[in-house]
Each structure stands twice: as structure tokens, then as C-alpha cells.
Design a protein around this motif. Sequence first.
Motif, PDB file in Angstrom:
ATOM      1  N   SER A  45      36.734  34.675  26.926  1.00  0.00           N
ATOM      2  CA  SER A  45      37.619  35.828  27.091  1.00  0.00           C
ATOM      3  C   SER A  45      38.859  35.459  27.910  1.00  0.00           C
ATOM      4  CB  SER A  45      36.864  36.972  27.773  1.00  0.00           C
ATOM      5  OG  SER A  45      36.445  36.565  29.063  1.00  0.00           O
ATOM      6  N   THR A  46      39.686  36.449  28.190  1.00  0.00           N
ATOM      7  CA  THR A  46      40.895  36.287  28.998  1.00  0.00           C
ATOM      8  C   THR A  46      40.798  37.199  30.211  1.00  0.00           C
ATOM      9  OG1 THR A  46      42.275  35.713  27.097  1.00  0.00           O
ATOM     10  CG2 THR A  46      43.409  36.569  29.030  1.00  0.00           C
ATOM     11  N   VAL A  47      41.207  36.684  31.360  1.00  0.00           N
ATOM     12  CA  VAL A  47      41.150  37.470  32.576  1.00  0.00           C
ATOM     13  C   VAL A  47      42.522  37.484  33.235  1.00  0.00           C
ATOM     14  CG1 VAL A  47      40.516  35.537  34.079  1.00  0.00           C
ATOM     15  CG2 VAL A  47      39.834  37.866  34.701  1.00  0.00           C
ATOM     16  N   GLU A  48      42.835  38.604  33.879  1.00  0.00           N
ATOM     17  CA  GLU A  48      44.064  38.733  34.653  1.00  0.00           C
ATOM     18  C   GLU A  48      43.715  39.172  36.070  1.00  0.00           C
ATOM     19  OE1 GLU A  48      46.909  41.277  32.865  1.00  0.00           O
ATOM     20  OE2 GLU A  48      47.379  39.893  31.215  1.00  0.00           O
ATOM     21  N   MET A  49      44.372  38.566  37.042  1.00  0.00           N
ATOM     22  CA  MET A  49      44.209  38.931  38.450  1.00  0.00           C
ATOM     23  C   MET A  49      45.585  39.318  38.993  1.00  0.00           C
ATOM     24  SD  MET A  49      41.779  35.751  39.634  1.00  0.00           S
ATOM     25  CE  MET A  49      40.545  35.095  38.505  1.00  0.00           C
ATOM     26  N   HIS A  50      45.600  40.409  39.733  1.00  0.00           N
ATOM     27  CA  HIS A  50      46.853  40.916  40.306  1.00  0.00           C
ATOM     28  C   HIS A  50      46.728  40.999  41.824  1.00  0.00           C
ATOM     29  CE1 HIS A  50      48.493  42.148  36.371  1.00  0.00           C
ATOM     30  NE2 HIS A  50      47.213  42.373  36.084  1.00  0.00           N
ATOM     31  N   CYS A  51      47.837  40.765  42.502  1.00  0.00           N
ATOM     32  CA  CYS A  51      47.851  40.866  43.957  1.00  0.00           C
ATOM     33  C   CYS A  51      49.253  41.201  44.442  1.00  0.00           C
ATOM     34  CB  CYS A  51      47.366  39.566  44.606  1.00  0.00           C
ATOM     35  SG  CYS A  51      48.491  38.162  44.411  1.00  0.00           S
ATOM     36  N   SER A  52      49.356  41.482  45.724  1.00  0.00           N
ATOM     37  CA  SER A  52      50.662  41.638  46.379  1.00  0.00           C
ATOM     38  C   SER A  52      50.622  40.880  47.689  1.00  0.00           C
ATOM     39  CB  SER A  52      50.982  43.119  46.612  1.00  0.00           C
ATOM     40  OG  SER A  52      50.073  43.668  47.548  1.00  0.00           O
TER      41      SER A  52
END
Length: 604
Positions: A45-52
Motif C-alpha cells: 500500500s501507500t502511506v502518507e505522514m503529515h507534521c508541522s
Amino acid sequence: MRAAAMSLTATTRGFVVLLLTVTVISQDDWNVTYSSTQICTLKGSTVEMHCSYRYPFEKDGQKTRVRSGFWFSKDSNNIYVDLRTDPEYSGRVQYHYGNNSCTLRITDLRKSDSAEYKFRFTTNQPGGSVTGSPGVTLSVADLQVNRSQINLYSVELKCQSSCPLAEPQSYIWYSKGRSIDGETSQFYRSYFYRPSRISCAVNGHENSPSPSVLVKDAWDVTYSSTQICAFKGSTVEMHCSYTHPPGIHVTEMFWFTKAKDDEYVKLKDDPQYADRVEYDQKSCSLTIRNLTESDSAEYKFRFKTNQQGGKYSGSPGVTLSVKDPQLQVHVSRSVNRFPTWTELTCQSSCQRPDYPSYNWYNNNVKVLEGKTYLHLQAFGPSDSYYCAVQGQEHFRSHAVYAPKLSSVSVSPSAEIVEGSSVNLTCSSDANPAANYTWYKENQDSPKASGHIFTITDFRAEHSGYYSCEAQNIVGRHTVSVHVAVLGGSWKAAAVGATTAVTLLVVFLLVFIMMRKKRRSEQSADPVQRADNREQDDLHYASIQFSKNLQESLYSNTASAEPQRHVEKEDEGVVYSGVRCNSGIRGQETEEDAAALYSTVKKTR
């Protein structure tokens, strides 16, 4: 400065999950915030991680500017491996940072991608580099089918992942490789009157199904793994589950490796395993400590019930291989971007279900503990790195080092004659093994590659210095040799000398033959030999008389030419004593000794 909005999206071809926001404070006024610190998704699968991220607007009168930002999952020796430079993620990662937000996207997930991912940014401020820690722990899940016995023939199956996936999910069930219509739930219940192989997958991830299980009847034992490799001296665990018809009770359970005539030797009763094994009755697990090579065997779980004949052994069982780890150091380099780094990874031929820890050494000095990998900014020519199993340091790998002790040999080793063939052979001590490239002085392009460089039809223009560059992934070493052809003047001198020697030998042979012939002729005709002589000789003859002579007889005989003075005849004169005996025996006088002098002059 307010933190930007944060979210994490796990994309698996059909499901999206929003997770809670977690703020990680790294330093005062410096922080990184992740939308979640735990993600579970499926292989492929494909994963996305977000942060600031946040930082002070200015410090000590200097405005703060972000110089770089990147994601990493590996760090050691104060080196942080940018995912974009890691060959394991080549072509699979994308990320963006700016305006205080950061995003990581990984496609085609693999089981090896399970790791903790962190975002790090650097600024123009002294010490202004921040890593968000703890990061985001990604678990790439495997699927497996678990079963529960409802009654003698009815079985409930569950498609379960090794970590909790986001709900809800749509599933596909397979029987003997074919999909079962209408079954999309995580659970599947049916009657099994004959053995069937059942597997499952998450809808949209049909390429990553679970291993199939054989559902045959109410009596069954299923092992979590049927192949295990472990190091000598280590500890291993085996896990299983079992089923039986409802309404009966288990009275005994144990593990065994030896059986004969329906007699099973329990491991706890086997002297070979004394004080080294433990059972967990509830989870059907086995633990063996301090493993030896003799523990390599097939282990099976057996249970007995209160029902007559209610005994069952799970077969085939778990095959355990106990061996030396046979460690090797794998070397990889950064790709695509700067800064460059070298990664050393400790690998074993024995793939354990857990991930053992390793210690790292350089020239027998420990430099890092408890890491599978070691990162270096530079690999020095004298460096020699190896790894060892933590707690079992006698298990160590061979060292890796750059080429050293390089040498070049020339064949033939004597002076090279123009037109001949010449072999240059390069060798060096290196691990990994070195590759060889040949160069000629004042030429940039390589002449050849390989261990041996052959020059056929060697000419004067081939003379000069040749360099062999021995190179492996961690370094290089160069060694040179001078090769020269036997030149034109030297060649002419050699040919002239050879000709002179040949003529001299011929002359000597002719001279010897003529001398032998001349001696032969002299022996056959002494008179002729005397007549042919080119110089005057004076001969004295020894004469004996038969009667007594009382006086000396002097006779001078001269040739027709004018007589020469005797003094000029000294050269070449031979004197012989002359003794004269009288005719009367026994009488001797002083006149008995007389000399007859005869001067013979040869006609010229």
C-alpha cells in the motif's frame, strides 16, 4: 508562531484514516508535531505522514531561516540518513516541507519499511537543528487466518492482521485459490465436511493475501511459524493455537521431538533439555534457552482430552535450526543527494523472527552498541570495521576495509623484446573484493579493467608507467610500475654482439682445424717440415764415435752466400751437450769429451 494544521492520511487503495494530533516538544520554542505516532497498514500500500514544525522568529537579533528539512528512519554516529538518499527507498519516497508543514509519502510498502520515521530541520541559528522525537512508528502488517471451532464440523474463521488496521475494511475470502462469493466480512463461518485450504485478503490488496490454512476437521494445531533459525546460546520461542470439538476438556498438553510406537518423550522429561524449557499452557507456547546445535529438530505440540481417543499432535511441526550466525557486513552508499554517507549493515545467514542487536568495532575498538547498522561520513584507508552479536561477541563478522598492500607484477620479468606479449598482474588485500582499472601515464581514459592487463605486440611507444587502481565500495589504492621495451640502439648492439661472437667461433674452429692439419703434415714429412721453416736455426747434434779420438774435429761448412757473423745467429740457437767415447773400453781421458760444432746455413 502558531502550528499549522496537522493530519495523517494512510492511503491503501480504498481506505483513509484520520488520526489524533500529537505534539512533540524538542526544545523551548522549537517543536515538531505529528498527527499520529502509530500507523498500521498493509504491504504493497501507500502511506502518507503529515507534521508541522515551529521555531523562534529570531534569536539574538538574528532572523531564523530554515536551511533544510528531511525525513529519516536511520541514524547512528551523529549521521541522519535522508530517506531520499537511502537505496532501500529509491524511487518510493516523496516529501515536502515549507511554511511550517511537512509531509512524507512512501509507496509500495514492504515489510522491511516497518520503522520509526522522524522529521528533522536545520536553521541558520547556532545549534538550531531539531528532530521530532518520538517519531511516527509505521507497522507494515501481515494477514493470517485464525480459526475457532463452533461444533464438530462448523468453523468460524477470522482474517486478522499483525497490527490493528483502520476500520471498517472490506475483505475477500478464498477457498482453494478461488474467491468465495458474498463473503466480505472479517469473519467467515461455514461447515467443513472435507479438508479445504482457506485464505483471505483486504479488498484492493489482493496481491498481499494471507497464507492459506488447511481446515480439515475439529481437531487441529496451527503454528505461527514452521521454520525458525536461531543462534547458538540464544533463546527461542514457538507459538501455536489448537482446536477440538466443543463439549470436551483438555487434560494435558506438551511439546516433544521424539516419539516411537505412540510413546512421546516430553521435552521437560528429556535430559537433553533439563532446566532449559518452559511451556505456557494458555498460549500453547514453548521457550528454549541456551540453544545448542543438537537442539536442531522438528518440534510438535500435542494435547489430550477427556474424550476417549481424544488425542492430537500438530504435524508437520516447527523446524528449528540452531547454527552460528555467520555474520556479514553489507556496505551501501548514499544516492542522489548530498551529504554522502556509507552505511554498514550487519547481516546473518540465520534469519531470526526477532531482530538481534549488534555491536560495532573499528580496528578492534568498540564504536557503537546495539545497532543493526553503522553510518560513516568517511571511510579511512586504515579503517577496518566489523560487527558482533551483542551479548555473544564471539560471533563476529569478517572486517571490511579498503584495498591495501597492492602490487603489480610484470611477465616476462626480464627485458622486454619488441613485438613480444606482456602481462601486467595487479593484486591487493581488500574486503569486499577489489575491482581493478589500468591507466597509462598522462592518459585520463582507462586502458583496461580486470586483474590482468595484457599488451600484445609490445612496441617502443608502449613503454612508460602503468598504474593499477584497486577499488571497492569503501576505498581505493593505486600502485604503478615502469615497463620499457628493449630499444633500437640496444637491439642493434645486441645483434652486432651476437654476430661478432658467431664470427669469432667460426674463426676459432677454422684455426683449430688448420692447426690439426698442419701438425698431421709435419708428422708425416719431417724433412719437408724443416725446409719450409721461415727462420734460421742452429742445430747441435750429439755424436758418438766407435774409436778413440785424441783431438777435436772442427768442420765449418758454409753456403754459397756470404757468411754471417755468429752473434747474429743467437736468436733461435739451441745448445746440446756432445759426448764422445773412445773405442777402448774402460779408458777415459779428458779428450773423451769432445764437441763437434757444425754451422749450417740454409739457402734462402
